[in-house]
Write an enzyme that holds these catalytic residues in place. Structure first.
Site, PDB file in Angstrom:
ATOM      1  N   GLU A  61      38.495  39.601  34.321  1.00 58.59           N
ATOM      2  CA  GLU A  61      38.920  40.923  33.845  1.00 58.59           C
ATOM      3  C   GLU A  61      40.043  40.822  32.810  1.00 58.59           C
ATOM      4  O   GLU A  61      40.568  41.826  32.360  1.00 58.59           O
ATOM      5  CB  GLU A  61      39.327  41.817  35.017  1.00 58.59           C
ATOM      6  CG  GLU A  61      40.305  41.205  35.999  1.00 58.59           C
ATOM      7  CD  GLU A  61      40.609  42.120  37.187  1.00 58.59           C
ATOM      8  OE1 GLU A  61      40.270  43.309  37.163  1.00 58.59           O
ATOM      9  OE2 GLU A  61      41.205  41.619  38.153  1.00 58.59           O
ATOM     10  N   ASP A 103      39.355  46.718  33.977  1.00 64.99           N
ATOM     11  CA  ASP A 103      40.490  46.073  33.330  1.00 64.99           C
ATOM     12  C   ASP A 103      40.075  45.335  32.057  1.00 64.99           C
ATOM     13  O   ASP A 103      40.812  45.345  31.069  1.00 64.99           O
ATOM     14  CB  ASP A 103      41.167  45.087  34.297  1.00 64.99           C
ATOM     15  CG  ASP A 103      42.132  45.815  35.216  1.00 64.99           C
ATOM     16  OD1 ASP A 103      42.897  46.648  34.714  1.00 64.99           O
ATOM     17  OD2 ASP A 103      42.099  45.557  36.432  1.00 64.99           O
ATOM     18  N   CYS A 124      31.775  44.434  39.053  1.00 68.08           N
ATOM     19  CA  CYS A 124      32.194  45.411  40.068  1.00 68.08           C
ATOM     20  C   CYS A 124      33.050  46.536  39.488  1.00 68.08           C
ATOM     21  O   CYS A 124      33.635  47.315  40.232  1.00 68.08           O
ATOM     22  CB  CYS A 124      32.926  44.704  41.207  1.00 68.08           C
ATOM     23  SG  CYS A 124      34.386  43.806  40.658  1.00 68.08           S
TER      24      CYS A 124
HETATM   25  C1  PEP Z   1      38.052  46.206  37.542  1.00 69.20           C
HETATM   26  O1  PEP Z   1      39.130  45.995  36.985  1.00 69.20           O
HETATM   27  O2  PEP Z   1      36.980  46.383  36.942  1.00 69.20           O
HETATM   28  C2  PEP Z   1      37.971  46.273  39.005  1.00 69.20           C
HETATM   29  C3  PEP Z   1      36.820  46.370  39.615  1.00 69.20           C
HETATM   30  O3  PEP Z   1      39.133  46.246  39.705  1.00 69.20           O
HETATM   31  P1  PEP Z   1      40.172  47.470  39.825  1.00 69.20           P
HETATM   32  O4  PEP Z   1      39.461  48.702  39.346  1.00 69.20           O
HETATM   33  O5  PEP Z   1      40.532  47.528  41.256  1.00 69.20           O
HETATM   34  O6  PEP Z   1      41.281  47.054  38.941  1.00 69.20           O
HETATM   35 MG    MG Z   2      40.827  45.169  37.983  1.00 68.66          MG
END
Ligand code: PEP
Ligand code: MG
Length: 597
Positions: A445, A469, A516
């Site tokens: 990320e 991110d 994700c």
């Molecule tokens: C992301 O950054 O895509 C992620 C799944 O984590 P979070 O949204 O918790 O930062």
């Molecule tokens: Mg993230």
């Protein structure tokens, strides 16, 4: 459904954001419950009336027991014995000999009316419990308050007015609702409810989900902002409440509601069907969770596992850090509930927009670029290792994979692994079982991790792309700043090329690559991501059916062609338009849903 004529167009529109407690969208008129006055007056009684007071208390206890037993039976029949058990705990409070004896003794000694004495004893119990450190005991406070209020109502002769009072369909607005209030809600009459206080894990929220009554909690002061009869939109999916909505809002949410209900209908058909394309390409479709109880929703929506367990939520909304034991129990319950499917447990991802009140983290100029996630964990081995120990111990109860957030390069990945190895050694020494083969992966990320994913792929067991991110860092667009939201473009060629690079580098080393971020649930992106070769999609449970629908409607070979075309395009807009066009062509059935969003 609701009477538009009642709407007073002079009323100011109010939009509130709270905690989504139970999904669904409803539009209706508010029924506001003010705070209930259960403060009995103090009345002196004569010695000859003491026995009559005690008798009154015993009658109230019997009446309360009958009420609770009947709720317990109703819930056990409607929702299963598990839920009924909540009320067995209430019966235990009622049978607490110490409490009963104390009330009787004080009435005899102080010669005051029994409701006053009972209220005094109840308050001392609640005060003592609110001061204990043990979270389980503190949680029991709501059970005691719930039963206590019931006894008081019976002593004071007031009825359980709340839910019985409702004669027409409405949205209940209350300061708080006890689990038993929620349990008594009649689905036909209570369209949904919104409360000032409460969290997602309260029994009230759990009960609302089980009863399928949309709910938003933790709205702070909604009881002061809404009047009886006000028109209200309640979106239990996103935790939004709109009071006195304009026509546009009503129309928008009616479309959203239809879309949600349509999806829910499809859900029953899709849940047990395979997640694969027409030409037989299997794709793993998993769900993201924040708390252990979210597992049920992933399973209900047909997810094949948990592709992202955001463990930091377990650290939030509390005064202290969770102990290893508490964490172990939470992780173990997730492992067991998901078994035989997998769970990707992400280690603590604090910082950015997620802070803990119990940790004194200094304010930073750029928190998203600061002391966040794995950086924080490597600097605080006390917190990190406690979590790792809890995760490892829980790993022997299911199928866990471990993942570090915000990895920026292989050195950071190795450093985290050194700590992991130290924890493993400790456990081995103590003969504590854990999964020796637990796969350890990296979230990709940060652009530097993406650019060195060829190196990382040699050491990581899997990748999971965190586009939420990755997009903000690659495009230099703060993901929480609405002023520049127009620049936050998942279809930007830089993002598409980066995702391809990560997938290809992972595949060269034979490791699976998942995604994700929210992009995995964005219906218009599915064909492109599949065509780029993504192995696993993990999204919020509610989006799972729609994504599965796309997989089952297309050929992998077509998706590959779409992805190939996209790779030669020059702008985000061009890619976005093409993505919609192809979705319309290849999955026409989904377009109705899309046009309503
Ligand atoms: C992301 O950054 O895509 C992620 C799944 O984590 P979070 O949204 O918790 O930062
Ligand atoms: Mg993230």
């Amino acid at each position: 459904m609701y009477d538009n004529k009642k709407d007073n167009m002079q009323n100011k529109i109010i939009q509130l954001k709270g905690i989504p407690a139970a999904p669904g969208i409803v539009i209706g008129h508010a029924h506001v419950f003010g705070a209930e006055d259960l403060t009995p007056s103090e009345i002196k009684i004569e010695a000859e009336n003491v026995n009559a007071e005690i008798e009154k208390f015993k009658v109230a206890l019997i009446k309360t027991k009958k009420e609770i037993t009947s709720i317990e039976n109703k819930i056990s029949v409607e929702l299963g014995v598990e839920h009924g058990k909540i009320f067995s705990a209430h019966l235990l409070v009622l049978e607490d000999a110490v409490l009963v004896e104390e009330v009787i003794l004080r009435v005899k000694k102080k010669k005051r009316n029994v409701e006053f004495i009972f209220s005094e004893v109840l308050n001392s119990y609640v005060k003592a419990l609110s001061e204990v450190k043990d979270e389980y005991l503190r949680d029991r406070m709501s059970d005691i308050m719930d039963v206590g209020k019931r006894i008081l109502r019976n002593l004071m002769g007031t009825t359980d007015y709340r839910m019985e009072e409702l004669s027409e369909k409405c949205i209940v607005i209350a300061y708080d609702l006890a689990p038993s209030d929620t349990a008594m809600m009649h689905k036909g009459r209570v369209l949904g409810f919104a409360t000032d206080i409460g969290g997602r894990t309260s029994h009230t929220a759990i009960m609302a989900k089980s009863l399928e009554i949309p709910a938003v909690v933790g709205l702070d002061n909604i009881t002061h902002l809404v009047k009886n009869g006000d028109l209200v939109i309640l979106d239990g999916i996103h935790g939004v409440v709109i009071v006195n909505p304009t026509k546009n809002f009503i129309e928008k949410y009616e479309r959203e509601k239809e879309k949600y209900e349509h999806l829910e209908r499809d859900l029953t058909e899709l849940r047990n069907l395979k997640s694969e394309t027409i030409d037989g390409k299997k794709v793993i479709l998993a769900g993201n969770i924040e708390l252990p109880e979210d597992v049920a929703s992933v399973i209900a929506h047909g997810g094949e596992g948990i592709g992202l367990y955001r463990t930091e939520y377990f650290f939030m909304n509390r005064q202290d850090l969770p102990s290893e034991e508490e964490q172990f129990n939470a992780y173990k319950s997730v492992a067991m509930r998901t078994k035989p499917n997998f769970v990707i447990v992400r280690t603590l991802d604090l910082g950015g927009d997620k802070f803990l009140s119990q940790l004194d983290i200094p304010k930073e100029m750029n928190p998203f670029l600061g002391w966040r996630a794995i950086r924080f964990c490597l600097a605080r081995p006390d917190i990190f290792k406690t979590q790792l120990r809890a995760i490892l111990r829980a790993s022997s109860y299911g199928k866990f994979k471990l993942m570090y957030p915000l990895i920026s390069g292989v050195e950071e990945f190795r450093k985290a692994n050194v700590m992991l190895e130290e924890v493993k050694q400790e456990l081995r020494k103590k003969n504590i079982p854990f999964d020796e083969k637990i796969p350890v992966g990296a979230m990709i990320e940060v652009p530097s991790a993406a650019m060195t994913s060829d190196i990382l792929a040699k050491e990581a067991a899997f990748f999971s792309i965190g586009t939420n991110d990755l997009i903000q860092y690659t495009l230099a667009v703060d993901r929480v700043n609405e002023k520049i939201a127009y620049l936050y473009e998942p279809t930007h060629p830089a993002i598409i090329h980066m995702i391809k690079m990560i997938i290809d580098n992972g595949h060269k080393e034979n490791i699976p690559v998942g995604l994700c971020g929210e992009m995995a649930g964005d219906i218009s992106m599915i064909i492109i991501l599949l065509g780029l070769g993504l192995d696993e999609f993990s999204t919020s449970p509610i989006a799972i059916p729609e994504v599965k629908k796309v997989f089952r409607s297309i050929k992998y070979s077509d998706a590959q062609k779409v992805a190939e075309n996209v790779l030669s395009m020059k702008t985000g807009k061009e890619i976005q338009e093409y993505a919609y066009l192809m979705l319309k062509k290849l999955v026409p059935a989904i377009i109705n849903d899309l046009s309503s969003s």
